[in-house]
Scaffold this active site. Structure first.
Site, mmCIF file in Angstrom:
data_model
loop_
_atom_site.group_PDB
_atom_site.id
_atom_site.type_symbol
_atom_site.label_atom_id
_atom_site.label_comp_id
_atom_site.label_asym_id
_atom_site.label_seq_id
_atom_site.Cartn_x
_atom_site.Cartn_y
_atom_site.Cartn_z
ATOM 1 N N ARG A 32 31.140 -114.991 34.353
ATOM 2 C CA ARG A 32 32.527 -114.635 34.648
ATOM 3 C C ARG A 32 33.444 -115.174 33.553
ATOM 4 N NH1 ARG A 32 30.039 -116.323 39.374
ATOM 5 N NH2 ARG A 32 30.094 -114.788 41.072
ATOM 6 N N HIS A 125 35.983 -108.369 32.986
ATOM 7 C CA HIS A 125 35.030 -108.325 34.094
ATOM 8 C C HIS A 125 34.098 -107.107 33.989
ATOM 9 C CE1 HIS A 125 33.648 -109.857 37.940
ATOM 10 N NE2 HIS A 125 33.617 -108.617 38.389
#
Length: 169
Positions: A32, A125
């Site tokens: 992430r 993302h």
């Protein structure tokens, strides 16, 4: 993905080199954004072929590095360790401080523009989705993909697996 990485590789300068490594780490590990900016130099273990990632909930997890990513990180670490910064951060801003998530997002949008990629909704993302989809395409193992992404449930992993229409036919 290829155009984005190719564009970053073609550019010169310390910021471009840093950005290329960040893009490759995101694409090669599925971590992430917060995990990327939280990486310290000490979290990279090239000999063991892994990085230690500080994940949600204050836990740490291991992500593995392929050969190409290790080569790129080895070169980057040599340059990074020559810098006068006392920050333990792996990735620094132009002010020699840990790069922020917002700065990474801004740079990502700039790289998309420079690469001529004009798709609505792409974000940092999206690279995590690309990692999950590519890994699933190679292994067809949803459990493995979930483990690689650090998920606790298969449902959390399903959204990262974009089935190929041709394969479904």
């Amino acid at each position: 993905r290829k155009r984005l990485v190719r564009e970053a590789a073609a550019r010169k300068g310390a910021a471009a080199a840093r950005d290329r490594v960040m893009l490759e780490v995101l694409l090669g590990t599925g971590i992430r954004l917060a995990e990327l900016v939280g990486l310290d130099i000490a979290d990279v273990d090239l000999e063991a072929k892994r990085i230690t990632v500080h994940v949600k909930g204050g836990r740490t997890e291991t992500r593995f590095l392929n050969t190409d990513l290790r080569v790129l990180l080895r070169k980057y670490l040599r340059q990074r360790q020559q810098e006068a910064s006392e920050s333990p951060a792996l990735f620094l801003s132009n002010r020699d401080e840990r790069i922020s998530a917002r700065q990474v997002q801004i740079r990502f949008q700039q790289w998309l523009a420079w690469a001529g990629i004009d798709r609505t909704g792409l974000s940092v993302h999206s690279l995590r989705h690309t990692f999950g989809t590519r890994l699933y395409g190679r292994t067809h193992d949803l459990v493995l993909v979930g483990k690689a992404l650090g998920h606790r449930t298969a449902e959390a992993t399903r959204i990262y697996v974009h089935e190929d229409t041709a394969a479904m036919e």
